[in-house]
Design a protein around this motif. Structure first.
Motif, mmCIF file in Angstrom:
data_model
loop_
_atom_site.group_PDB
_atom_site.id
_atom_site.type_symbol
_atom_site.label_atom_id
_atom_site.label_comp_id
_atom_site.label_asym_id
_atom_site.label_seq_id
_atom_site.Cartn_x
_atom_site.Cartn_y
_atom_site.Cartn_z
ATOM 1 N N TYR A 485 0.873 -1.411 -0.110
ATOM 2 C CA TYR A 485 0.053 -0.036 -0.257
ATOM 3 C C TYR A 485 1.000 1.191 -0.065
ATOM 4 O O TYR A 485 2.055 1.254 0.738
ATOM 5 N N SER A 486 0.325 2.216 -0.513
ATOM 6 C CA SER A 486 1.272 3.470 -0.665
ATOM 7 C C SER A 486 0.933 4.233 0.581
ATOM 8 O O SER A 486 0.030 3.986 1.652
ATOM 9 N N ASP A 488 -0.906 6.735 1.068
ATOM 10 C CA ASP A 488 -2.213 7.300 0.917
ATOM 11 C C ASP A 488 -3.073 6.071 1.216
ATOM 12 O O ASP A 488 -4.249 6.276 0.903
ATOM 13 N N ASP A 489 -2.531 4.972 1.640
ATOM 14 C CA ASP A 489 -3.435 3.728 1.925
ATOM 15 C C ASP A 489 -3.823 3.449 0.727
ATOM 16 O O ASP A 489 -4.940 2.555 0.590
ATOM 17 N N GLU A 490 -3.285 3.490 -0.563
ATOM 18 C CA GLU A 490 -3.874 3.149 -1.897
ATOM 19 C C GLU A 490 -3.337 1.576 -2.153
ATOM 20 O O GLU A 490 -2.029 1.522 -2.199
#
Length: 581
Positions: A485-486, A488-490
């Protein structure tokens, strides 16, 4: 411009015949009128707009003459000469490294994509091979002749942030050349002529570089450490241009909160190092510079703070297979007498002295125990879903004796009904058997287990370390579904079979399972933090006598389209006048 069928110029007599016909045709008809009352008014209107009346009266003549002239011109096949790519085939080598994002009004990468799209119009049916750079160069297209497919492949290109390693891409291109006359276009920022293989006379090299006079101020190095109470950071800055640059240096935590901010000024070609002490205790730190330069990717860098060290100290009394095993996976292994182990507080200790559990601050690796007696055992080895066994399958090994287990320690592997490997709450790893009592070293799982131990104890428990963009690396993770995950929680990707493929953009990322997560850093490699002077040049020649190859773009399709439009206009004029006339 030229004519390939000049012999048809005799057809120009056709419009002349039509024109003569109009000269000798009857220009009026006898008509009886009952009155000349309105004659004066009609003559006045004609005198006011004589050219318009003339055009209206002779519109059909002009349209027919123009159509005939264009038809004669089409028979002569007019064409325009335009440059075309030399050779029987074309190869595009495209640099997709991070430095290609540098540029003034547009990035070097975008400028090169426009150049490639313009060259597609000059291919004239020649096959195209498109190769991208990187650690593993990719042949995106191979001998493609469809202009639409080539244009789509070019449009889909993107920067991968990997170091170019242009020599690997040149080797791949050489494999497509053979004895075929080839034009090889290299789209990069800078390339030394000495790197080009000039052994073959059938290759013409055309190198497209970046703009000149690009300025860059970079964070060349960023490190941070903690003693458990405060944080210390070091930032190294480099000004690659000849101009002085003013900038703002900012250190931020993982929540984006500013930890420290400082105004700096760097003279041309100056490098400086800033050290910050007694910063708050934080887990991640990001350094950013706000500066007006032509390359923004290297203006930010992140670190995950760690308190562990990669040094490993092995007890001299340990079995030779254990000593050699750790030395094969880590170059910083020391063999130390048993009485001196306690002096290595900053290292990972490998021993069987249980008394060190109370003396050492860092986790210890035990192979056996020296405070109790072992007992014989016979049974199957079973493991739990622990990260230590991500690459180590212990089911086939034989263990003849084990030591009693530690109370309140987590058992992660068993022999029969008895504990075989344990983990303490402080992170110590205990193998409750002597290596001499097992056949474990005969299996590949033994060095893999040592590697997993080294990975877990030489780094912070919550970190997987630093990766280069798109780097693939085996990581020691517990069994289960892991995803990346990034910040930004992507969701980005999944980790399969313990092989982590890092994202391509630099930054902080998280590997996460249902019950655990570990952070890691994707960081630009050192060559991608330096902007070199752009170079563009051509080497080699494929045409005889140095003449440039040209192609002929025919005007005939456009002339036919215009003639059809004129015929439609003639039909409309005739319709308005009445076909009976």
């Amino acid at each position: 411009m030229g004519f390939s069928q000049i012999i048809f110029s005799w057809t120009a007599i056709i419009p002349v015949i039509v024109l003569l016909y109009y000269f000798f045709r009857k220009k009026y008809t006898d008509q009886t009128v009952s009155s000349t009352l309105f004659w004066y008014e009609i003559m006045q209107e004609t005198r006011v707009s004589p050219y318009l009346k003339h055009l209206q009266k002779n519109a059909l003549l002009y349209l027919q003459l123009l159509a005939l002239l264009l038809f004669v011109l089409a028979l002569m096949n007019p064409y325009m000469k335009k440059s075309t790519i030399a050779g029987a085939q074309t190869i595009f080598i495209v640099d997709t490294s991070a430095t290609m994002l540098a540029g003034k009004e547009q990035s070097t990468f975008d400028a090169h994509k426009k150049e490639m799209l313009a060259l597609v119009e000059q291919l004239d049916g020649r096959p195209v091979t498109l190769i991208t750079t990187g650690n593993s160069p990719q042949a995106v297209l191979q001998q493609e002749t469809s202009a639409k497919s080539i244009e789509k492949a070019i449009q889909d290109l993107h920067v991968t942030y990997e170091t170019a390693q242009i020599n690997k891409a040149l080797d791949v291109a050489q494999a497509f050349v053979g004895d075929t006359p080839t034009s090889i276009y290299v789209f990069t920022d800078t390339l030394d002529k000495k790197q080009l293989p000039m052994e073959k006379d059938s290759v013409k090299w055309l190198v497209y570089g970046s703009e000149k006079d690009l300025t860059n101020v970079a964070i060349t190095r960023f490190a941070a450490t903690t003693d458990g109470k405060s944080t210390m950071a070091l930032v190294q800055l480099q000004n690659d241009s000849n101009e002085e640059h003013k900038l703002t240096l900012t250190l931020q935590n993982s929540q984006g909160e500013v930890v420290i901010e400082e105004q700096l000024s760097l003279a041309g070609d100056e490098a400086t190092t800033k050290t910050f002490k007694d910063l708050p205790l934080i887990d991640t730190l990001t350094a950013t510079i706000d500066v007006a330069d032509h390359y923004a990717v290297d203006n930010s860098q992140s670190v995950v703070l760690q308190t562990a060290t990669s040094n490993i100290v092995v007890d001299q009394n340990m079995h030779q297979l254990i000593q050699k095993g750790f030395q094969s996976i880590n170059g910083h292994v020391k063999i130390v007498p048993a009485l001196q182990l306690a002096d290595n507080q900053n290292a990972t200790i490998v021993t069987n002295q249980t008394s060190l559990l109370q003396k050492m601050d860092r986790p210890i690796v035990f192979f056996g125990r020296d405070d109790v007696e072992k007992k014989e055992i016979n049974g199957e080895v079973k493991t739990t879903s622990d990260a230590l066994f991500a690459f180590s399958d212990l089911n086939d090994i034989y263990v003849s004796a084990v030591y009693p287990a530690f109370d309140n320690y987590k058992t992660i592997a068993t022999v029969g009904d008895l504990p075989f490997i344990q983990r303490s709450p402080q992170g110590d790893i205990i193998v409750l058997a002597d290596i001499a009592d097992t056949d474990w070293p005969l299996y590949p799982s033994f060095p893999l287990f040592l590697w997993s131990v080294e990975q877990q104890l030489s780094e912070s428990v919550g970190s997987l370390g630093i990766f280069a963009p798109n780097e693939q690396r085996a990581v020691a993770l517990s069994q289960g579904d892991w995803s990346i995950y990034s910040q930004d929680d992507e969701f980005l990707s999944t980790i399969r079979n313990g092989l982590l493929t890092a994202p391509m953009q630099p930054g902080i990322y998280t590997a996460r399972s249902n019950s655990e997560e570990k952070r890691f850093i994707v960081q630009l490699q050192a060559p991608e933090r330096v902007i070199a002077q752009g170079t563009s040049y051509t080497l080699g020649e494929l045409q005889q006598n140095g003449k440039e190859e040209v192609s002929k773009a025919s005007y005939v399709p456009w002339l036919i389209l215009i003639i059809l439009c004129l015929l439609v206009a003639e039909w409309e004029v005739q319709r308005r006048r009445g076909f009976t006339n």
